[in-house]
Design a protein around this motif. Structure first.
Motif, PDB file in Angstrom:
ATOM      1  N   ASN A   1       1.020  -0.833   0.013  1.00  0.00           N
ATOM      2  CA  ASN A   1      -0.043  -0.326  -0.015  1.00  0.00           C
ATOM      3  C   ASN A   1       0.444   0.923  -0.171  1.00  0.00           C
ATOM      4  OD1 ASN A   1      -2.566  -1.575  -0.370  1.00  0.00           O
ATOM      5  ND2 ASN A   1      -2.127  -1.339   1.961  1.00  0.00           N
ATOM      6  N   THR A   2       1.812   1.490   0.873  1.00  0.00           N
ATOM      7  CA  THR A   2       2.845   2.706   0.802  1.00  0.00           C
ATOM      8  C   THR A   2       3.807   2.201  -0.945  1.00  0.00           C
ATOM      9  OG1 THR A   2       2.987   2.033   3.152  1.00  0.00           O
ATOM     10  CG2 THR A   2       4.892   3.496   1.797  1.00  0.00           C
ATOM     11  N   ALA A   3       3.702   1.409  -1.478  1.00  0.00           N
ATOM     12  CA  ALA A   3       4.646   1.975  -2.514  1.00  0.00           C
ATOM     13  C   ALA A   3       3.363   2.258  -3.560  1.00  0.00           C
ATOM     14  CB  ALA A   3       4.565   0.580  -2.971  1.00  0.00           C
ATOM     15  N   ILE A   4       2.492   1.481  -3.946  1.00  0.00           N
ATOM     16  CA  ILE A   4       1.151   2.357  -4.602  1.00  0.00           C
ATOM     17  C   ILE A   4       0.619   3.690  -4.218  1.00  0.00           C
ATOM     18  CG2 ILE A   4      -0.887   2.039  -5.239  1.00  0.00           C
ATOM     19  CD1 ILE A   4      -0.484  -0.976  -4.913  1.00  0.00           C
ATOM     20  N   LYS A   5       1.435   3.983  -2.673  1.00  0.00           N
ATOM     21  CA  LYS A   5       0.151   5.733  -2.884  1.00  0.00           C
ATOM     22  C   LYS A   5       1.673   6.254  -3.216  1.00  0.00           C
ATOM     23  CE  LYS A   5      -1.936   4.704   1.664  1.00  0.00           C
ATOM     24  NZ  LYS A   5      -2.707   4.643   2.557  1.00  0.00           N
ATOM     25  N   ASN A   6       2.662   5.746  -3.056  1.00  0.00           N
ATOM     26  CA  ASN A   6       4.063   6.506  -3.593  1.00  0.00           C
ATOM     27  C   ASN A   6       4.443   6.182  -4.850  1.00  0.00           C
ATOM     28  OD1 ASN A   6       4.702   7.900  -0.890  1.00  0.00           O
ATOM     29  ND2 ASN A   6       5.667   5.695  -0.112  1.00  0.00           N
ATOM     30  N   SER A   7       4.178   5.499  -5.889  1.00  0.00           N
ATOM     31  CA  SER A   7       4.386   5.552  -6.791  1.00  0.00           C
ATOM     32  C   SER A   7       3.350   6.396  -7.649  1.00  0.00           C
ATOM     33  CB  SER A   7       3.984   4.161  -6.947  1.00  0.00           C
ATOM     34  OG  SER A   7       4.625   3.407  -6.601  1.00  0.00           O
ATOM     35  N   ARG A   8       3.401   6.393  -9.025  1.00  0.00           N
ATOM     36  CA  ARG A   8       3.074   7.362 -10.209  1.00  0.00           C
ATOM     37  C   ARG A   8       1.901   6.462 -11.082  1.00  0.00           C
ATOM     38  NH1 ARG A   8       4.956   7.574 -14.793  1.00  0.00           N
ATOM     39  NH2 ARG A   8       7.445   7.169 -14.916  1.00  0.00           N
ATOM     40  N   PHE A   9       0.912   7.256 -11.422  1.00  0.00           N
ATOM     41  CA  PHE A   9       0.112   5.542 -12.753  1.00  0.00           C
ATOM     42  C   PHE A   9       1.288   5.231 -13.755  1.00  0.00           C
ATOM     43  CE2 PHE A   9      -2.505   5.416 -16.015  1.00  0.00           C
ATOM     44  CZ  PHE A   9      -3.227   3.629 -15.728  1.00  0.00           C
ATOM     45  N   HIS A  10       1.129   3.950 -14.587  1.00  0.00           N
ATOM     46  CA  HIS A  10       2.211   3.407 -15.365  1.00  0.00           C
ATOM     47  C   HIS A  10       1.168   3.038 -16.363  1.00  0.00           C
ATOM     48  CE1 HIS A  10       6.469   2.893 -17.947  1.00  0.00           C
ATOM     49  NE2 HIS A  10       6.025   1.872 -17.650  1.00  0.00           N
ATOM     50  N   GLY A  11       1.464   3.605 -17.973  1.00  0.00           N
ATOM     51  CA  GLY A  11       1.278   3.229 -18.769  1.00  0.00           C
ATOM     52  C   GLY A  11      -0.083   2.906 -19.163  1.00  0.00           C
ATOM     53  N   LYS A  12      -0.809   2.129 -19.996  1.00  0.00           N
ATOM     54  CA  LYS A  12      -2.240   1.505 -19.919  1.00  0.00           C
ATOM     55  C   LYS A  12      -3.214   0.772 -18.868  1.00  0.00           C
ATOM     56  CE  LYS A  12      -1.499   1.530 -25.411  1.00  0.00           C
ATOM     57  NZ  LYS A  12      -1.769   0.973 -26.656  1.00  0.00           N
ATOM     58  N   GLY A  13      -2.398  -0.788 -18.456  1.00  0.00           N
ATOM     59  CA  GLY A  13      -2.983  -0.964 -17.760  1.00  0.00           C
ATOM     60  C   GLY A  13      -2.528  -0.380 -15.876  1.00  0.00           C
ATOM     61  N   ILE A  14      -2.417  -1.736 -15.141  1.00  0.00           N
ATOM     62  CA  ILE A  14      -2.789  -0.423 -14.057  1.00  0.00           C
ATOM     63  C   ILE A  14      -1.357  -0.976 -13.053  1.00  0.00           C
ATOM     64  CG2 ILE A  14      -3.897  -0.787 -11.410  1.00  0.00           C
ATOM     65  CD1 ILE A  14      -6.191  -1.448 -12.829  1.00  0.00           C
ATOM     66  N   THR A  15      -0.255  -0.772 -13.486  1.00  0.00           N
ATOM     67  CA  THR A  15       1.159  -0.722 -12.970  1.00  0.00           C
ATOM     68  C   THR A  15       1.204   0.514 -12.587  1.00  0.00           C
ATOM     69  OG1 THR A  15       1.725  -0.002 -14.747  1.00  0.00           O
ATOM     70  CG2 THR A  15       1.554  -2.957 -14.591  1.00  0.00           C
ATOM     71  N   TYR A  16       2.564   0.000 -11.392  1.00  0.00           N
ATOM     72  CA  TYR A  16       2.659   1.491 -10.401  1.00  0.00           C
ATOM     73  C   TYR A  16       4.100   1.122 -10.408  1.00  0.00           C
ATOM     74  CZ  TYR A  16      -2.382   1.824  -8.968  1.00  0.00           C
ATOM     75  OH  TYR A  16      -3.324   1.963  -9.098  1.00  0.00           O
ATOM     76  N   ASN A  17       5.180   1.973 -10.238  1.00  0.00           N
ATOM     77  CA  ASN A  17       6.424   2.188 -10.610  1.00  0.00           C
ATOM     78  C   ASN A  17       6.885   1.845  -9.509  1.00  0.00           C
ATOM     79  OD1 ASN A  17       7.302   2.690 -13.584  1.00  0.00           O
ATOM     80  ND2 ASN A  17       7.194   5.128 -12.785  1.00  0.00           N
ATOM     81  N   VAL A  18       7.923   1.395  -8.903  1.00  0.00           N
ATOM     82  CA  VAL A  18       8.601   0.671  -6.996  1.00  0.00           C
ATOM     83  C   VAL A  18       9.157   0.810  -7.217  1.00  0.00           C
ATOM     84  CG1 VAL A  18       8.069  -0.578  -5.283  1.00  0.00           C
ATOM     85  CG2 VAL A  18       5.958   0.023  -6.552  1.00  0.00           C
ATOM     86  N   GLY A  19      10.086   2.650  -7.131  1.00  0.00           N
ATOM     87  CA  GLY A  19      11.340   3.455  -7.394  1.00  0.00           C
ATOM     88  C   GLY A  19      11.472   2.596  -9.291  1.00  0.00           C
ATOM     89  N   GLU A  20      13.515   2.647  -9.844  1.00  0.00           N
ATOM     90  CA  GLU A  20      14.271   2.657 -10.284  1.00  0.00           C
ATOM     91  C   GLU A  20      13.406   1.005 -11.548  1.00  0.00           C
ATOM     92  OE1 GLU A  20      15.158   5.195 -12.183  1.00  0.00           O
ATOM     93  OE2 GLU A  20      14.857   6.070 -10.407  1.00  0.00           O
ATOM     94  N   SER A  21      13.551  -0.016 -10.914  1.00  0.00           N
ATOM     95  CA  SER A  21      13.410  -1.397 -11.593  1.00  0.00           C
ATOM     96  C   SER A  21      12.350  -2.168 -11.793  1.00  0.00           C
ATOM     97  CB  SER A  21      15.177  -1.706 -11.238  1.00  0.00           C
ATOM     98  OG  SER A  21      15.102  -2.223 -10.001  1.00  0.00           O
ATOM     99  N   LEU A  22      11.614  -1.790 -10.312  1.00  0.00           N
ATOM    100  CA  LEU A  22      10.804  -2.562 -10.111  1.00  0.00           C
ATOM    101  C   LEU A  22       9.069  -2.144 -10.186  1.00  0.00           C
ATOM    102  CD1 LEU A  22      11.449  -3.903  -6.817  1.00  0.00           C
ATOM    103  CD2 LEU A  22      10.962  -4.938  -8.716  1.00  0.00           C
TER     104      LEU A  22
END
Length: 167
Positions: free
Chosen positions: A4-25
């Motif tokens: 939950n913390t990772a998702i709150k602190n990440s931005r929406f990415h791409g067409k699907g529901i994906t969230y950036n978690v740091g640089e490589s995840l």
């Protein structure tokens, strides 16, 4: 961090529901834990059989008791390698040729294991593959609609015939 913390602190990415978690995840969200589990299984199986896919690091499912307190919404999540690259249609001529050869080689492997690759280039859906020009490598993505069939399956035979149509 919990999911939950990772998702709150990440931005929406791409067409699907994906969230950036740091640089490589990435955290890829699925509408149900069942879909996340299906993609988790298929992605890991493909990787273990030499198909080029992102690395899958964690499956987070509300059906797993250990994650239940933080994930009550029924969604499933996969924590996976973030691939930075381009779709085949966005590549220059040389990279495009290389990407298509790699795509076909990977799809041959998939079909040789009697897997129907739904939502792939063989179904007319280009874009579920990413080419990393730095590594000169294609990655297949999105395995929710992929499934095993018998070797005699008619759709499997049609997909094998379609391989030469990918250009």
């Amino acid at each position: 961090k919990d999911l939950n913390t990772a998702i709150k602190n990440s931005r929406f990415h791409g067409k699907g529901i994906t969230y950036n978690v740091g640089e490589s995840l990435l955290a890829k969200s699925h509408e149900s834990s069942y879909l996340a589990e299906e993609e988790w299984f298929m992605g890991n199986w493909l990787s273990s059989h030499g198909v080029s896919v992102p690395k899958f690091y964690a499956l987070i499912s509300p059906r797993c008791r250990i994650h239940k307190p933080d994930n009550q919404n029924g969604r499933g999540y996969i924590i996976m390698e973030r691939i930075v690259g381009s779709t085949i249609s966005d590549l220059d001529t040389n990279d495009r040729k290389d990407a298509i050869i790699q795509l076909k080689n990977n799809l041959v492997k998939v079909l040789s294991h009697n897997i129907i690759p739904g939502d792939s280039a063989l179904t007319g859906k280009m874009g579920n593959e990413v080419y990393d020009p730095r590594q000169k490598k294609i990655y297949l993505l999105d395995f929710v609609h992929w499934h095993f069939v018998t070797p005699e399956d008619e759709q499997l035979q049609r997909f094998r015939e379609r391989l030469n149509l990918i250009t």
